[in-house]
Design a protein around this motif. Structure first.
Motif, short mmCIF file in Angstrom:
data_model
loop_
_atom_site.label_atom_id
_atom_site.label_comp_id
_atom_site.label_asym_id
_atom_site.label_seq_id
_atom_site.Cartn_x
_atom_site.Cartn_y
_atom_site.Cartn_z
N LEU A 1 73.77 47.62 -7.54
CA LEU A 1 73.72 47.69 -6.08
C LEU A 1 73.11 49.00 -5.62
O LEU A 1 72.30 49.03 -4.67
CB LEU A 1 75.13 47.54 -5.52
N ALA A 2 73.48 50.09 -6.26
CA ALA A 2 72.95 51.40 -5.88
C ALA A 2 71.42 51.42 -5.95
O ALA A 2 70.75 52.06 -5.13
CB ALA A 2 73.54 52.49 -6.77
N ALA A 3 70.88 50.71 -6.93
CA ALA A 3 69.43 50.67 -7.09
C ALA A 3 68.74 49.95 -5.95
O ALA A 3 67.51 50.07 -5.79
CB ALA A 3 69.08 50.01 -8.42
N GLN A 4 69.50 49.21 -5.16
CA GLN A 4 68.92 48.53 -3.99
C GLN A 4 68.67 49.49 -2.84
O GLN A 4 67.89 49.20 -1.93
CB GLN A 4 69.84 47.40 -3.52
N GLY A 5 69.34 50.64 -2.83
CA GLY A 5 69.21 51.57 -1.72
C GLY A 5 67.77 51.98 -1.44
O GLY A 5 67.29 51.88 -0.30
N PRO A 6 67.02 52.44 -2.45
CA PRO A 6 65.61 52.78 -2.21
C PRO A 6 64.78 51.59 -1.71
O PRO A 6 63.85 51.77 -0.93
CB PRO A 6 65.13 53.27 -3.58
N TRP B 1 65.93 49.16 0.24
CA TRP B 1 66.23 49.03 1.67
C TRP B 1 65.55 50.13 2.47
O TRP B 1 65.08 49.90 3.59
CB TRP B 1 67.74 49.05 1.88
N ASP B 2 65.48 51.33 1.90
CA ASP B 2 64.76 52.41 2.57
C ASP B 2 63.31 52.02 2.80
O ASP B 2 62.75 52.22 3.88
CB ASP B 2 64.83 53.70 1.74
N ALA B 3 62.69 51.45 1.76
CA ALA B 3 61.28 51.05 1.88
C ALA B 3 61.09 49.93 2.89
O ALA B 3 60.06 49.86 3.56
CB ALA B 3 60.75 50.63 0.51
N LEU B 4 62.09 49.06 3.00
CA LEU B 4 62.02 47.94 3.94
C LEU B 4 62.45 48.33 5.35
O LEU B 4 62.33 47.52 6.27
CB LEU B 4 62.92 46.79 3.44
N GLY B 5 62.96 49.52 5.51
CA GLY B 5 63.44 49.94 6.83
C GLY B 5 64.76 49.32 7.22
O GLY B 5 65.05 49.16 8.41
N VAL B 6 65.58 48.97 6.23
CA VAL B 6 66.90 48.38 6.48
C VAL B 6 67.91 49.50 6.69
O VAL B 6 68.03 50.41 5.84
CB VAL B 6 67.32 47.47 5.30
N ASN B 7 68.67 49.43 7.76
CA ASN B 7 69.73 50.40 8.03
C ASN B 7 70.98 49.97 7.28
O ASN B 7 71.46 48.85 7.47
CB ASN B 7 70.01 50.46 9.53
N TYR B 8 71.53 50.82 6.42
CA TYR B 8 72.69 50.41 5.63
C TYR B 8 73.71 51.54 5.56
O TYR B 8 73.41 52.71 5.78
CB TYR B 8 72.28 49.96 4.23
N TYR B 9 74.93 51.13 5.25
CA TYR B 9 76.06 52.05 5.14
C TYR B 9 76.11 52.62 3.72
O TYR B 9 76.21 51.87 2.74
CB TYR B 9 77.35 51.31 5.47
N LYS B 10 76.06 53.92 3.59
CA LYS B 10 76.08 54.55 2.27
C LYS B 10 77.53 54.78 1.83
O LYS B 10 78.06 55.89 1.89
CB LYS B 10 75.27 55.84 2.28
N SER B 11 78.13 53.72 1.39
CA SER B 11 79.52 53.76 0.93
C SER B 11 79.70 54.77 -0.19
O SER B 11 78.88 54.84 -1.13
CB SER B 11 79.95 52.38 0.45
N ALA B 12 80.78 55.52 -0.12
CA ALA B 12 81.10 56.47 -1.19
C ALA B 12 81.49 55.77 -2.47
O ALA B 12 81.56 56.41 -3.54
CB ALA B 12 82.24 57.39 -0.72
N GLN B 13 81.75 54.46 -2.42
CA GLN B 13 82.10 53.72 -3.63
C GLN B 13 80.88 53.39 -4.49
O GLN B 13 81.03 52.94 -5.63
CB GLN B 13 82.79 52.40 -3.24
N VAL B 14 79.69 53.61 -3.96
CA VAL B 14 78.45 53.21 -4.64
C VAL B 14 77.68 54.47 -5.06
O VAL B 14 77.47 55.36 -4.24
CB VAL B 14 77.59 52.33 -3.72
N PRO B 15 77.25 54.57 -6.32
CA PRO B 15 76.55 55.76 -6.80
C PRO B 15 75.07 55.75 -6.42
O PRO B 15 74.18 55.59 -7.26
CB PRO B 15 76.74 55.70 -8.32
N TRP B 16 74.78 55.93 -5.14
CA TRP B 16 73.41 55.88 -4.65
C TRP B 16 72.55 56.94 -5.34
O TRP B 16 73.03 58.04 -5.65
CB TRP B 16 73.37 56.12 -3.14
N PRO B 17 71.28 56.66 -5.57
CA PRO B 17 70.39 57.68 -6.14
C PRO B 17 70.30 58.89 -5.22
O PRO B 17 70.38 58.77 -3.99
CB PRO B 17 69.04 56.96 -6.24
N ALA B 18 70.10 60.04 -5.81
CA ALA B 18 69.93 61.25 -5.00
C ALA B 18 68.64 61.14 -4.20
O ALA B 18 67.63 60.61 -4.68
CB ALA B 18 69.88 62.48 -5.91
N ASP B 19 68.68 61.62 -2.98
CA ASP B 19 67.49 61.58 -2.12
C ASP B 19 66.41 62.49 -2.68
O ASP B 19 66.68 63.53 -3.27
CB ASP B 19 67.85 62.03 -0.70
#
Length: 540
Positions: A515-520, A522-540
């Motif tokens: 799921l965390a790998a989906q963050g970038p 969504w960024d590329a698609l311009g999707v606004n999403y909630y950055k839950s602390a439960q998910v290890p999102w990639p560093a900006d």
């Protein structure tokens, strides 16, 4: 189909700390070099997508999309060619490549194959094979090809979703995915009644749903606050009943042509529209539009609040069923899909006896116009018609008696779609600090929305009765696409995975990394999403 689950789980667990680097294979497969001397990129390990595939056999060299790549459709199928055009539309802006679509035979490029012999893949399954020379997606149906394309998208770098040229390289890890869904019903509901969402906003949501292999779009078209579909025989429903929304404002409604535009656009993404006319409760917009629908013949004022349970059609009047017949007839004629949703929830102003009478009269009307009834699970308090589906929205804390009523209906042949409010209602707040949404079902963080089993959720209901899952998104507090996206993402992909992937793949620790790998993306698609602390999102 599941013989490679061990390989899948081994790769999934490794992904949390290690990416399978394809740098060594880049030159071997003829990949275009990265621009401006950038470092070699890693491929996404095969199968590290959402929803998780049923079977993954990773290995072999990666395939590189280059300026020489063609998209091949060899069976002269119009449907396959449309899927190819969709894929080209995704890839061309970011790669900058022409990616011509051809029906000439060849063993290279991206190959889309419809195969009569691939019956084992079912109505929506696909096989994706990637090696040095090609990526081949095989399916028995166009829907399967389309779903395979969504997997291919996620195997490519997130930058592939950008609307301008990106440096690449565009690598697809080698190996084979063989995949088909657990459930045939994988839905998302958008409430356009509390706040109205125009055609373009609905299309945007459809595109987001398609990426995660959702195949049903449930449109909540009527409620106390607004009627959103034009009905020729009852024109004031939309013209007057659709003139406002929660908090006031102009509201809106779909003309028949606009509704058909949504239906056709959804079909192009292999989603079936399920329209809902909620009744006998949640009907104030209709009651305000036509006095005769009220037992006392007096129309109430339009309503812009958020309370529920105060309105009801007049069960004892013949005009009520003339109204229902006309609405169902016109809506069914516009809707090629199998289902028509008749609501049935929170009818607190309707006596139980009247509720049963109403459902006994309305369900045959739906059948008369060739549709299958879906109703909220309160329908099981009446007598569901043969083949009907009950959509369960109760909580973990719902009474044992109510759950037993639903289970008994399931034992008698009523199908179930699972939408427990404290798990998959996307309008529930993530936590106390969430600026949007409601909390009457509790707070629903990302893990809670994912970590449950639809097949055993209702005690006593046969697993075979579960047709699938659906994530409703009610709009009392939502009026923009950005707000919709913030509440839907990142929870919606987890619901999609519960509907698509075999239970053996459901594991929060590996899922949260995918799921965390989906963050970038969504960024590329311009999707606004909630950055839950439960998910290890990639560093900006």
């Amino acid at each position: 189909m599941r013989q490679h689950q061990k390989q899948y789980h081994r790769a999934a667990r490794l992904f949390g700390s290690l990416l399978l680097v394809a740098a060594a294979g880049v030159s071997a497969v003829g990949a275009a070099p990265a621009h401006h001397g950038s470092a070699p990129q890693a491929t996404t390990p095969l199968g590290q997508v959402v929803p998780a595939p049923a079977s993954v056999e990773a290995g072999g060299p990666a395939y590189a999309i280059t300026s020489n790549t063609r998209i091949r459709v060899e069976d002269h199928s119009r449907d396959a060619r449309q899927v190819a055009a969709y894929l080209a539309g995704v890839l061309r802006p970011s790669t900058g490549y022409r990616l011509p679509i051809t029906d000439k035979h060849g063993h290279d490029g991206i190959r889309l194959e419809l195969s009569r012999g691939a019956k084992d893949l079912g109505a929506e399954g696909y096989r994706l094979r990637s090696d040095r020379g090609s990526v081949t997606i095989t399916a028995h149906s166009p829907a399967g090809l389309f779903h395979g394309v969504q997997t291919l998208r996620q195997q490519l770098p997130a930058a592939v979703e950008a609307s301008s040229r990106q440096p690449g390289p565009w690598l697809v890890a080698g190996g084979t995915i063989e995949d088909s869904p657990k459930y045939g019903y994988r839905g998302a509901m958008l409430d356009v009644s509390r706040h109205f969402f125009g055609v373009d906003k609905v299309k945007r949501y459809i595109d987001q749903l398609a990426l995660y292999k959702i195949n049903k779009l449930h449109l909540h078209l009527s409620d106390d606050q607004g009627w959103r579909i034009a009905i020729d025989s009852w024109p004031r429903l939309a013209e007057y009943g659709g003139s406002t929304q929660v908090g006031g404002g102009q509201g809106g409604y779909y003309t028949k042509a606009q509704y058909l535009e949504i239906v056709q656009y959804a079909a192009s993404r292999y989603l079936e529209v399920v329209p809902e006319i909620d009744m006998p409760g949640h009907t104030n917009a209709a009651l305000a539009s036509y006095p005769d629908l009220n037992c006392d013949g007096v129309a109430p004022p339009l309503y812009t609040g958020t309370s529920v349970g105060f309105s009801s059609l007049c069960v004892g009047k013949d005009v009520t069923y003339d109204f229902v017949d006309d609405v169902v007839r016109e809506l069914a004629a516009l809707t090629p899909g199998k289902y028509l949703h008749i609501g049935g929830d929170e009818a607190h102003s309707t006596s139980h006896e009247d509720y049963v009478t109403f459902m006994d009269k309305v369900q045959p009307i739906v059948a008369k116009y060739g549709k299958t009834v879906i109703g909220w699970h309160q329908l099981t308090g009446a007598t569901p018609s043969k083949g009907a589906i009950a959509q369960y929205w109760g909580l973990d804390g719902t009474s044992a008696a109510e759950k037993a009523q639903v289970a008994a209906a399931a034992q008698n042949g009523t199908g179930l779609v699972l939408s427990p409010a404290d798990r998959v209602y996307l309008d529930m707040k993530y936590n106390k600090d969430t600026p949007l949404g409601l909390a009457w079902a509790g707070y629903v963080e990302v893990q809670r929305s994912y970590d449950w089993n639809p097949g055993s959720y209702i005690p006593g209901a046969p697993g075979s009765s579960v047709q699938g899952v659906e994530a409703p998104l009610w709009s009392e507090t939502l009026s923009t696409s950005s707000q919709v996206e913030y509440m839907a993402f990142p929870r919606l992909p987890g619901v999609a995975e519960l509907g698509w992937s075999p239970p053996a793949t459901h594991d929060w620790d590996t899922y949260k990394v995918r799921l965390a790998a989906q963050g970038p993306r969504w960024d590329a698609l311009g999707v606004n999403y909630y950055k839950s602390a439960q998910v290890p999102w990639p560093a900006d």
